[in-house]
Motif scaffolding. Sequence first.
Motif, PDB file in Angstrom:
ATOM      1  N   MET A  35     -18.033   3.446   2.445  1.00  0.00           N
ATOM      2  CA  MET A  35     -17.044   2.533   2.511  1.00  0.00           C
ATOM      3  C   MET A  35     -16.258   2.447   4.063  1.00  0.00           C
ATOM      4  N   PRO A  36     -16.469   1.088   4.439  1.00  0.00           N
ATOM      5  CA  PRO A  36     -15.712   0.749   5.772  1.00  0.00           C
ATOM      6  C   PRO A  36     -14.060   1.377   5.918  1.00  0.00           C
ATOM      7  N   ASP A  37     -13.852   1.790   6.931  1.00  0.00           N
ATOM      8  CA  ASP A  37     -12.574   2.256   7.304  1.00  0.00           C
ATOM      9  C   ASP A  37     -11.195   1.292   6.738  1.00  0.00           C
ATOM     10  N   THR A  38     -11.476   0.001   6.719  1.00  0.00           N
ATOM     11  CA  THR A  38     -10.500  -1.054   6.371  1.00  0.00           C
ATOM     12  C   THR A  38     -10.456  -0.864   4.724  1.00  0.00           C
ATOM     13  N   GLU A  39     -11.431  -0.751   4.037  1.00  0.00           N
ATOM     14  CA  GLU A  39     -11.352  -0.667   2.424  1.00  0.00           C
ATOM     15  C   GLU A  39     -10.798   0.695   2.299  1.00  0.00           C
ATOM     16  N   SER A  40     -11.265   1.771   3.172  1.00  0.00           N
ATOM     17  CA  SER A  40     -10.529   2.916   2.511  1.00  0.00           C
ATOM     18  C   SER A  40      -9.078   3.053   3.008  1.00  0.00           C
ATOM     19  N   ILE A  41      -8.658   2.413   3.948  1.00  0.00           N
ATOM     20  CA  ILE A  41      -7.082   1.994   4.324  1.00  0.00           C
ATOM     21  C   ILE A  41      -6.363   1.267   3.182  1.00  0.00           C
ATOM     22  N   VAL A  42      -7.075   0.240   2.776  1.00  0.00           N
ATOM     23  CA  VAL A  42      -6.551  -0.625   1.806  1.00  0.00           C
ATOM     24  C   VAL A  42      -6.312   0.062   0.490  1.00  0.00           C
ATOM     25  N   ALA A  43      -7.230   0.754   0.094  1.00  0.00           N
ATOM     26  CA  ALA A  43      -7.268   1.581  -1.125  1.00  0.00           C
ATOM     27  C   ALA A  43      -6.169   2.685  -1.156  1.00  0.00           C
ATOM     28  N   THR A  44      -5.940   3.216  -0.018  1.00  0.00           N
ATOM     29  CA  THR A  44      -4.930   4.293  -0.076  1.00  0.00           C
ATOM     30  C   THR A  44      -3.541   3.833   0.174  1.00  0.00           C
ATOM     31  N   ARG A  45      -3.661   2.730   1.050  1.00  0.00           N
ATOM     32  CA  ARG A  45      -2.338   1.874   0.856  1.00  0.00           C
ATOM     33  C   ARG A  45      -1.910   1.486  -0.456  1.00  0.00           C
ATOM     34  N   HIS A  46      -2.794   1.004  -1.173  1.00  0.00           N
ATOM     35  CA  HIS A  46      -2.409   0.318  -2.342  1.00  0.00           C
ATOM     36  C   HIS A  46      -2.040   1.503  -3.371  1.00  0.00           C
ATOM     37  N   TRP A  47      -2.718   2.667  -3.185  1.00  0.00           N
ATOM     38  CA  TRP A  47      -2.302   3.965  -3.904  1.00  0.00           C
ATOM     39  C   TRP A  47      -0.824   4.189  -3.708  1.00  0.00           C
ATOM     40  N   VAL A  48      -0.380   4.333  -2.467  1.00  0.00           N
ATOM     41  CA  VAL A  48       0.850   4.861  -1.981  1.00  0.00           C
ATOM     42  C   VAL A  48       1.895   3.685  -2.589  1.00  0.00           C
ATOM     43  N   GLU A  49       1.590   2.403  -2.171  1.00  0.00           N
ATOM     44  CA  GLU A  49       2.793   1.499  -2.706  1.00  0.00           C
ATOM     45  C   GLU A  49       2.774   1.172  -4.131  1.00  0.00           C
ATOM     46  N   ARG A  50       1.540   1.132  -4.684  1.00  0.00           N
ATOM     47  CA  ARG A  50       1.402   0.880  -6.254  1.00  0.00           C
ATOM     48  C   ARG A  50       1.344   1.926  -7.299  1.00  0.00           C
ATOM     49  N   VAL A  51       1.182   2.994  -6.868  1.00  0.00           N
ATOM     50  CA  VAL A  51       1.246   4.237  -7.914  1.00  0.00           C
ATOM     51  C   VAL A  51       2.545   4.956  -7.401  1.00  0.00           C
ATOM     52  N   ILE A  52       2.150   5.687  -6.100  1.00  0.00           N
ATOM     53  CA  ILE A  52       3.308   6.588  -5.520  1.00  0.00           C
ATOM     54  C   ILE A  52       4.668   6.122  -5.442  1.00  0.00           C
ATOM     55  N   MET A  53       4.845   4.893  -4.798  1.00  0.00           N
ATOM     56  CA  MET A  53       6.239   4.583  -4.435  1.00  0.00           C
ATOM     57  C   MET A  53       6.496   3.699  -5.943  1.00  0.00           C
ATOM     58  N   LYS A  54       5.529   3.032  -6.624  1.00  0.00           N
ATOM     59  CA  LYS A  54       6.265   2.030  -7.559  1.00  0.00           C
ATOM     60  C   LYS A  54       6.865   2.896  -8.805  1.00  0.00           C
ATOM     61  N   TYR A  55       5.975   4.153  -8.933  1.00  0.00           N
ATOM     62  CA  TYR A  55       6.373   5.157 -10.241  1.00  0.00           C
ATOM     63  C   TYR A  55       7.082   6.253  -9.616  1.00  0.00           C
ATOM     64  N   ASN A  56       7.662   6.051  -8.267  1.00  0.00           N
ATOM     65  CA  ASN A  56       8.684   7.000  -7.979  1.00  0.00           C
ATOM     66  C   ASN A  56       7.952   8.755  -8.253  1.00  0.00           C
ATOM     67  N   LEU A  57       6.698   8.845  -7.620  1.00  0.00           N
ATOM     68  CA  LEU A  57       6.155   9.926  -7.817  1.00  0.00           C
ATOM     69  C   LEU A  57       6.586  11.010  -6.512  1.00  0.00           C
ATOM     70  N   CYS A  58       6.923  10.166  -5.453  1.00  0.00           N
ATOM     71  CA  CYS A  58       7.528  10.965  -4.373  1.00  0.00           C
ATOM     72  C   CYS A  58       8.590  10.060  -4.121  1.00  0.00           C
TER      73      CYS A  58
END
Length: 187
Positions: free
Chosen positions: A1-24
């Motif tokens: 997986m290219p760097d950019t895809e890894s970063i995009v997936a991780t950023r989406h996780w932070v914003e769309r899971v962790i932040m959206k559902y207030n896990l942190c």
Amino acid sequence: MPDTESIVATRHWVERVIMKYNLCPFARREVERNSIRYAVIEQTKVKAVLARLVAECEHLDSHPQTETTLCILPRGFEGFYAYLDLVELAEALLVEQGYEGRYQLASFHPDYCFDGEPMDDPSNYTNRSPLPLIHLIREASMEQALQTYQQPETIPERNVVFARRKGSAFFEDLLQRCHQPGNQTSG
């Protein structure tokens, strides 16, 4: 997986899971301030990964505007137990390098499983991520944030209750969507 895809997936996780559902509850501020560093560690040998973790601590030392770093491990640590071994070595290295009390680690993995819980328990999704991650956290910032948050000790329990209410299928879908840049999460 290219760097950019890894970063995009991780950023989406932070914003769309962790932040959206207030896990942190502290993530939103850092996302909005753009103070999260996403560092892809391509190395797969433990010694090389540990060297990169130290380099990331050094980066945080010299860049106070960067609040935290998510070290993304796209290859070599897909197996959860090998990953846990790496985290244990990383924690010992922080002590050895004099970073104890300055930085702490949080661990996230696609197959994360809390000790004593079955693999399919939804509570494991509170620490599951689209890729293996080691999160470097500034301890002073965390202490300051915890002082302003009422009953911070209830955060993990609240997250477990939420995860079990939503169920594994819900979170599995969210994690899969993180790898698809155009898709928004639902729920």
